[in-house]
Design an enzyme around this catalytic site. Structure first.
Site, PDB file in Angstrom:
ATOM      1  CG  PHE A   1      -2.273  -0.788   0.821  1.00  0.00           C
ATOM      2  CD1 PHE A   1      -2.467  -1.361  -0.430  1.00  0.00           C
ATOM      3  CD2 PHE A   1      -3.282  -0.935   1.768  1.00  0.00           C
ATOM      4  CE1 PHE A   1      -3.635  -2.075  -0.737  1.00  0.00           C
ATOM      5  CE2 PHE A   1      -4.462  -1.635   1.476  1.00  0.00           C
ATOM      6  CZ  PHE A   1      -4.636  -2.209   0.230  1.00  0.00           C
ATOM      7  NE  ARG A   2       3.787   0.336  -4.467  1.00  0.00           N
ATOM      8  CZ  ARG A   2       4.597  -0.686  -4.729  1.00  0.00           C
ATOM      9  NH1 ARG A   2       5.493  -1.088  -3.838  1.00  0.00           N
ATOM     10  NH2 ARG A   2       4.520  -1.302  -5.881  1.00  0.00           N
TER      11      ARG A   2
ATOM     12  CG  HIS B   1      10.453 -12.043  -3.948  1.00  0.00           C
ATOM     13  ND1 HIS B   1       9.693 -11.053  -4.535  1.00  0.00           N
ATOM     14  CD2 HIS B   1      11.226 -12.537  -4.937  1.00  0.00           C
ATOM     15  CE1 HIS B   1       9.996 -10.965  -5.827  1.00  0.00           C
ATOM     16  NE2 HIS B   1      10.941 -11.853  -6.092  1.00  0.00           N
TER      17      HIS B   1
ATOM     18  CG  HIS C   1       5.268 -13.251  -5.255  1.00  0.00           C
ATOM     19  ND1 HIS C   1       6.475 -13.890  -5.178  1.00  0.00           N
ATOM     20  CD2 HIS C   1       5.493 -11.984  -4.829  1.00  0.00           C
ATOM     21  CE1 HIS C   1       7.397 -13.045  -4.735  1.00  0.00           C
ATOM     22  NE2 HIS C   1       6.814 -11.880  -4.507  1.00  0.00           N
TER      23      HIS C   1
ATOM     24  CG  ASP D   1       3.275  -9.140  -5.373  1.00  0.00           C
ATOM     25  OD1 ASP D   1       3.530  -8.226  -4.567  1.00  0.00           O
ATOM     26  OD2 ASP D   1       4.102  -9.576  -6.197  1.00  0.00           O
TER      27      ASP D   1
HETATM   28  N1  LIG Z   1       6.055  -7.981  -7.318  1.00  0.00           N
HETATM   29  C1  LIG Z   1       6.617  -6.917  -7.828  1.00  0.00           C
HETATM   30  O1  LIG Z   1       6.984  -6.945  -9.003  1.00  0.00           O
HETATM   31  N2  LIG Z   1       6.795  -5.783  -7.128  1.00  0.00           N
HETATM   32  C2  LIG Z   1       6.549  -5.585  -5.742  1.00  0.00           C
HETATM   33  C3  LIG Z   1       7.611  -6.190  -4.880  1.00  0.00           C
HETATM   34  C4  LIG Z   1       7.556  -7.696  -4.821  1.00  0.00           C
HETATM   35  O2  LIG Z   1       6.580  -8.267  -4.344  1.00  0.00           O
HETATM   36  O3  LIG Z   1       8.510  -8.355  -5.215  1.00  0.00           O
HETATM   37  C5  LIG Z   1       6.451  -4.084  -5.462  1.00  0.00           C
HETATM   38  O4  LIG Z   1       6.451  -3.717  -4.279  1.00  0.00           O
HETATM   39  O5  LIG Z   1       6.380  -3.302  -6.408  1.00  0.00           O
HETATM   40 ZN   LIG Z   2       7.922 -10.217  -3.992  1.00  0.00          ZN
HETATM   41 ZN   LIG Z   3       5.162  -8.359  -3.021  1.00  0.00          ZN
END
Ligand SMILES: NC(=O)N[C@@H](CC(=O)O)C(=O)O
Ligand SMILES: [Zn+2]
Ligand SMILES: [Zn+2]
Length: 444
Positions: A55-56, A170, A240, A308
């Protein structure tokens, strides 16, 4: 007490669901109650738990905020989200955890907050906080550049195990990425004029991302993760997983795993449509691997679906494949896409319920969530499964304003309830008030 009348449950039974404030009081036939809410035999699912969102906030509120991200969740039938640590600052200390928790006060839905691992993390203060999980622990760089080495990974898993906290990983091994497809001069292995890589293999088409972060890098990292988990006797979950091989490794070795809607429904064949907007980590795989991943969703091998949700702005994504950021949004479209898929595949509604609610609640030990049963939170979403719409980015609520699923079929909720409170009403296009709580702060 309020009674939701004549709801069709995931298993097809039609039942009344009586609510006592924030909680489900009873599930039965002809229940007494004062305020009726007519379900008219539409489908009632437990609110989904999306165990993987970004959510940044803090640090990148131009991409998403807790307010916009949690609205997007509610409008997609998701009532609990788990936020990942690759924010700015990263959630790697107790102080950073507290800082993020202040932003999460804006959340419309309930949430968990993960802790992250970097060389400069502070495990002592971090593990004093009510972590949902340690993770995602990045074995290779992704957004936020939090990739760590094998020793730190083993240490971190041990710390989590002794704290009784699950770890999410991950799993990609960067040493196995195929650098021969990189343009000259971009990566450590690239040299000057004597660069050994043939000009002919360097690529700049979007599919090069999948060629670069190839499947073997995930499979080998998943195997290594199994060993680290066993050594520490830790609860480890693969985030993921994009390959059927990694799902099988998890299933055969006592790990759990998740797949995203994009790896289940999109493949390398979709780069023609998606371009650089289809870049994410791990990347899209072949259509045959996608199909085998979907089979594992249908047959029960896969534990959970999580999105994700990784929003970036259109302007950021509109770059060449080596410079566009990785990640796609997804929290609002997960349940809608899966419900639509039940109409044309062997995926059942019960399986959708399990992978989006029951299983994440059970495997992460989320008290009081994931089921429509007495004593559980009244986290609920109602769906009219005959109302199939074409997904349209303009109708979604993430701040990023785009979706990789434009034009796909979706069954969106009519309304969504978080602990008895309506947080999304689709006909009115109305959201409720923030009031999401940290699911690890309540007593079990
Ligand atoms: N999945 C992605 O490609 N990006 C995710 C980071 C992550 O989950 O690896 C992100 O925070 O942008
Ligand atoms: Zn990831
Ligand atoms: Zn992620």
């Amino acid at each position: 007490m309020r009674v939701i009348r004549d709801a069709t449950l995931a298993d097809g039974r039609v039942r009344d669901v009586r609510l006592d404030g924030e909680t489900i009081d009873a599930v039965g036939v002809d229940l007494d109650g004062t305020v009726p809410i007519d379900a008219d035999e539409r489908l009632l699912l437990p609110g989904a738990i999306d165990a993987h969102v970004h959510f940044r906030q803090p640090g990148a509120s131009h991409k998403e905020t807790w307010a916009t991200g949690s609205r997007s969740a509610a409008a997609g039938g998701v009532t609990t989200v788990v936020d990942q640590p690759n924010t700015d600052p990263p959630t790697t200390t107790g102080e950073a955890y507290d800082g993020k928790a202040a932003f999460a006060d804006d959340s419309l839905v309930d949430y968990g907050l993960n802790g992250g691992v970097t060389e400069s993390w502070d495990p002592d203060s971090l593990f004093e906080r009510p972590l949902f999980a340690l993770g995602e622990v990045f074995l290779a760089d992704s957004t936020g550049e939090m990739g760590i080495d094998a020793d730190l990974f083993a240490d971190a898993v041990e710390r989590a195990a002794s704290a009784g906290v699950p770890v999410t990983v991950h799993a990609e091994d960067a040493t196995l990425f195929d650098e021969s497809v990189l343009p000259r001069g971009t990566e450590s292995a690239s040299g000057g004029d004597d660069d050994p890589r043939a000009e002919a293999t360097a690529r700049d088409d979007p599919d090069a991302w999948s060629a670069y972060r190839r499947a073997e890098a995930e499979i080998v990292a998943a195997e290594r993760t199994v060993d680290v988990a066993a050594d520490a006797d830790a609860q480890v979950h693969l985030a993921h997983t994009s390959t059927p091989e990694a799902v099988d490794i998890a299933a055969d070795s006592g790990l759990t795993c998740e797949a995203t809607p994009h790896h289940l429904l999109l493949s390398r064949d979709d780069y023609d449509d998606l371009g650089t907007f289809g870049r994410m980590n791990p990347p899209l795989r072949s259509e045959s691997r996608r199909g085998e991943l979907f089979e594992r969703l249908v047959d029960g091998t896969l534990d959970i679906v999580a999105t994700d949700h990784a929003p970036h702005t259109r302007a950021e994504k509109d770059a060449d494949i080596w410079n566009a950021p990785s990640g796609v949004p997804g929290v609002e479209t997960m349940v809608p896409l899966l419900l639509a898929a039940t109409r044309r595949t062997d995926l059942t509604v019960e399986r959708v319920r399990d992978v989006t609610a029951r299983n994440p609640a059970e495997l992460f030990g989320v008290a009081g969530k994931g089921r429509i049963a007495p004593g559980y939170d009244a986290d609920l979403a109602l769906y009219d499964t005959t109302d199939v719409t074409e997904i349209d980015a303009d109708a979604l609520h993430s701040k990023c304003t785009w979706t990789p699923f434009a034009g796909f079929e979706g069954v969106f909720p009519v309304w969504t309830m978080r602990r008895g409170e309506r947080v999304w009403d689709a006909p009115e296009e109305a959201f409720g008030e923030p009031g999401g709580t940290n699911v690890r702060r309540r007593s079990p």
